[in-house]
Design a protein around this motif. Sequence first.
Motif, PDB file in Angstrom:
ATOM      1  N   UNK A  92      16.279   1.867   0.899  1.00  0.00           N
ATOM      2  CA  UNK A  92      16.000   1.478  -0.448  1.00  0.00           C
ATOM      3  C   UNK A  92      15.508  -0.085  -0.559  1.00  0.00           C
ATOM      4  N   UNK A  93      15.435  -0.658   0.518  1.00  0.00           N
ATOM      5  CA  UNK A  93      14.818  -2.119   0.767  1.00  0.00           C
ATOM      6  C   UNK A  93      13.109  -1.995   0.228  1.00  0.00           C
ATOM      7  N   UNK A  94      12.828  -0.573   0.319  1.00  0.00           N
ATOM      8  CA  UNK A  94      11.231  -0.636   0.057  1.00  0.00           C
ATOM      9  C   UNK A  94      11.114  -0.865  -1.384  1.00  0.00           C
ATOM     10  N   UNK A 122       0.678  -1.103   0.104  1.00  0.00           N
ATOM     11  CA  UNK A 122       0.128  -0.085  -0.015  1.00  0.00           C
ATOM     12  C   UNK A 122       0.875   1.258  -0.014  1.00  0.00           C
ATOM     13  N   UNK A 123       0.266   2.316  -0.464  1.00  0.00           N
ATOM     14  CA  UNK A 123       0.939   3.555  -0.679  1.00  0.00           C
ATOM     15  C   UNK A 123       1.699   4.210   0.606  1.00  0.00           C
ATOM     16  N   UNK A 124       1.269   3.988   1.779  1.00  0.00           N
ATOM     17  CA  UNK A 124       1.557   4.468   3.085  1.00  0.00           C
ATOM     18  C   UNK A 124       2.997   3.682   3.496  1.00  0.00           C
ATOM     19  N   UNK A 125       3.178   2.565   2.715  1.00  0.00           N
ATOM     20  CA  UNK A 125       4.604   1.720   3.076  1.00  0.00           C
ATOM     21  C   UNK A 125       5.413   1.872   1.763  1.00  0.00           C
ATOM     22  N   UNK A 126       4.737   1.568   0.536  1.00  0.00           N
ATOM     23  CA  UNK A 126       5.811   1.339  -0.677  1.00  0.00           C
ATOM     24  C   UNK A 126       5.788   2.381  -1.370  1.00  0.00           C
ATOM     25  N   UNK A 168       9.867   5.732   4.774  1.00  0.00           N
ATOM     26  CA  UNK A 168      11.554   5.879   4.492  1.00  0.00           C
ATOM     27  C   UNK A 168      12.353   6.675   5.220  1.00  0.00           C
ATOM     28  N   UNK A 169      11.813   7.526   6.235  1.00  0.00           N
ATOM     29  CA  UNK A 169      12.526   8.227   7.103  1.00  0.00           C
ATOM     30  C   UNK A 169      12.739   7.432   8.292  1.00  0.00           C
ATOM     31  N   UNK A 170      12.050   6.242   8.595  1.00  0.00           N
ATOM     32  CA  UNK A 170      12.066   5.768   9.670  1.00  0.00           C
ATOM     33  C   UNK A 170      12.863   4.259   9.533  1.00  0.00           C
TER      34      UNK A 170
END
Length: 197
Positions: free
Chosen positions: A32-34, A14-18, A25-27
């Motif tokens: 880059x693994x995303x 989903x957008x909130x994660x990927x 991405x800040x946490x």
Amino acid sequence: MALWKTQFVMVGIQQGIFGDASPLRQQIESPESIDVVRSCITRFASAVMDEGGTAVHVSIDLGDEVSDHAGIGQTYLQSNGLLASHLPNGEVHPVITSLGTELTCLQASLGCNAFRGSRLDDELARQPRETIVLAGVLIGGILDATCRTAYQLGYDVHVLADATLAMGHAERETYLGLVMPEFAMVTTSASLIAGAS
């Protein structure tokens, strides 16, 4: 394993994660693994569907009630609404919806488990195959809860290590190295694709 015999279940893409603008991405330990995980998931889903296998995405909504036993990753996802189904962050990422009309998209009930309230078991039973392959979000035990249910339902469960996302190395090693091997075969998308060739 033949890919045409595979049911591939993607959880929480989903957008909130990927999404490219995901605050995660800040946490996360390795931002880059995303993108790497997202790419592995879409490549494997395409390979499965090209061979006549089944691909299903299940959206997760953790809600916003943070329980006392929630880990730091789950707390972050809930506090920031990154999987809230009623918000843009909860929407399925476009790389998943672009896979085509043969992809089935479901929404789970509130919580971590993709089987809960989603009709996932009914969907998998429509084209019965004993093997399901799981990929998606390890954070907050999401993939673990889904894996346990699949195992309890009698599926031969495989988890794609290269297509799973964790907050950091320790969480990844705990789930993929210790917890999930009790219920599933931990493998990679590359090895399954190579083995099907």
